[in-house]
Write an enzyme that holds these catalytic residues in place. Structure first.
Site, mmCIF file in Angstrom:
data_model
loop_
_atom_site.group_PDB
_atom_site.id
_atom_site.type_symbol
_atom_site.label_atom_id
_atom_site.label_comp_id
_atom_site.label_asym_id
_atom_site.label_seq_id
_atom_site.Cartn_x
_atom_site.Cartn_y
_atom_site.Cartn_z
ATOM 1 N N ARG A 1 58.422 114.450 21.550
ATOM 2 C CA ARG A 1 57.234 114.416 22.423
ATOM 3 C C ARG A 1 57.629 114.223 23.896
ATOM 4 O O ARG A 1 56.916 113.571 24.661
ATOM 5 C CB ARG A 1 56.258 113.299 22.009
ATOM 6 C CG ARG A 1 55.681 113.458 20.617
ATOM 7 C CD ARG A 1 54.756 114.676 20.547
ATOM 8 N NE ARG A 1 53.976 114.680 19.331
ATOM 9 C CZ ARG A 1 54.398 115.143 18.147
ATOM 10 N NH1 ARG A 1 55.614 115.654 18.030
ATOM 11 N NH2 ARG A 1 53.611 115.113 17.091
ATOM 12 N N GLU B 1 50.944 108.317 23.267
ATOM 13 C CA GLU B 1 51.396 109.692 23.383
ATOM 14 C C GLU B 1 50.455 110.438 24.334
ATOM 15 O O GLU B 1 50.826 111.399 24.994
ATOM 16 C CB GLU B 1 51.351 110.327 21.992
ATOM 17 C CG GLU B 1 52.027 111.655 21.889
ATOM 18 C CD GLU B 1 51.373 112.555 20.860
ATOM 19 O OE1 GLU B 1 50.349 113.171 21.182
ATOM 20 O OE2 GLU B 1 51.914 112.639 19.746
ATOM 21 N N SER C 1 47.236 112.181 17.536
ATOM 22 C CA SER C 1 47.925 110.884 17.503
ATOM 23 C C SER C 1 47.782 110.230 18.870
ATOM 24 O O SER C 1 48.123 110.833 19.884
ATOM 25 C CB SER C 1 49.419 111.075 17.225
ATOM 26 O OG SER C 1 49.615 111.773 16.025
#
Ligand code: EPU
Length: 342
Positions: free
Chosen positions: A165, A338, A241
């Site tokens: 990520r 995130e 998420s």
């Protein structure tokens, strides 16, 4: 023709469905629009927020500056050889539409990334990933425009410095470039990634055998799994998420395992780190299905925070802080967002 508007509601443009207003709003449909925008006399006077699909974003207030919506469309086959196709897509192309285009044409490599919300241009920013595949595995290059000079630059995979990520655009080059297109290298003969999560099981249920396995079947299986676990932003606001899965030392993991024997963990190759699913940690702090006002923790996937309709960004953020704190207190693990918080 570039069209700049003022006081535009951002509610339709963020998947959390948060009500907030942009002072200025520019819808960029061509690379030329972007150059025009960069040359506007007062461009440098305002703060800018670059928007793709708005699917990884939590707005905690109005945007006093300018929202630049990257809406450059188009998918083209740029070259091919015996083993690969190279396909270039505009930053504003919807990610899932791109995946479906590839599946239809038999371009293999992105099928595990089906149904991820967002756009092609946003995908490399955080190296989107799911079900054992990350975008870096199919990435060839991208074109981006320097936000100060307007210069167009091509970035190779190495230059993007992809991680979990992560990319260079979240670190050294944060806020310096605007991605306008991405070129992917896709396979003529697929390598199937079916061992992750419930893919194999779902394919079995669908009646797919090794003989009938195809990229279309894998894509369908991923769509089915995602639909069963993740809330559809059209029905319940969310940004996938909310936190990243934390990585902890093997020593810390072993120590926790003696207390929580069923705690999952995935050792990372070439390090002594173990990745732990944040969803499990959050669930085991009792948050799964929790709701306060219109902010909540999804009942089927504790890693996903949701807006049941009228939550403001600050309410989601407060909940996120509490979740983070309780995970820290119970497990001694820090979980980090995130999602981009603006
Ligand atoms: N789990 C729980 N309770 C929960 C949720 C998860 O115990 O409420 C545990 C289970 O043990 C499960 C494990 O966590 O086996 C992993 O769960 P899942 O397969 O749902 O994946 P994840 O680690 O929670 C990551 C990505 C997702 C991606 C899936 C599938 C991150 C931050 N998230 O989630 O990506 O779709 O894997 O590959 O890495 C996103 O980034 O927005 C996103 C949705």
């Amino acid at each position: 023709m570039l069209n700049v508007q003022s006081n535009v509601s951002l509610k339709p443009y963020n998947t959390f469905g948060i009500q907030a207003t942009a002072r200025y709003w520019a819808d960029v449909q061509t690379p030329n629009d972007l150059q025009t925008l960069l040359q506007l006399a007062d461009y440098n006077q305002v703060a800018k927020l670059i928007l793709g699909g708005g699917s990884n974003l939590l707005l905690t207030g109005n945007v006093e500056g300018m929202v630049i919506r990257m809406n450059i469309q188009g998918i083209e086959l740029v070259r091919e050889n015996d083993t690969h196709w190279w396909v270039k897509a505009g930053a504003g192309v919807n990610w899932h539409a791109f995946v479906i285009y590839c599946v239809k044409h038999g371009y293999a490599g992105v099928e595990n990334l089906s149904l991820i919300p967002g756009t092609v241009g946003a995908a490399p920013m955080q190296n989107i990933g799911a079900y054992g595949v990350e975008i870096e595995q199919v990435f060839e290059s991208l074109e981006a425009v320097n936000r100060q000079t307007g210069e167009v630059r091509t970035f190779t995979r190495e230059e993007c410095k992809f991680g979990y990520r992560e990319s260079v655009f979240k670190h050294e080059l944060k806020d310096q470039y605007i991605i306008t297109s991405v070129t992917f290298q896709l396979d003529k003969s697929p390598t199937f990634h079916t061992s992750y999560g419930a893919i194999r099981e779902t394919l079995d249920q669908m009646g797919v055998t090794p003989d009938t396995l195809s990229i279309k079947a894998v894509s369908d299986a991923v769509v089915q799994i995602r639909r069963s676990k993740l809330p559809d932003p059209a029905q319940i606001g969310n940004a996938g998420s909310f936190f990243k899965n934390p990585e902890i030392s093997r020593e810390h993991y072993d120590q926790l395992l003696s207390q929580f024997p069923d705690m999952p963990g995935y050792p990372l190759a070439d390090t002594d780190q173990v990745k732990v699913p944040a969803g499990w940690l959050i669930e085991h702090c009792g948050w799964k299905g929790y709701r306060r006002g219109d902010a909540g923790v999804h009942a089927k996937q504790a890693l996903v925070l949701v807006n049941y309709g009228g939550a403001v960004g600050q309410e989601i953020l407060n909940l996120a802080y509490e979740v983070r704190q309780s995970v820290g207190e119970r497990f001694g693990i820090t979980i980090n967002p995130e999602v981009n918080i603006v």
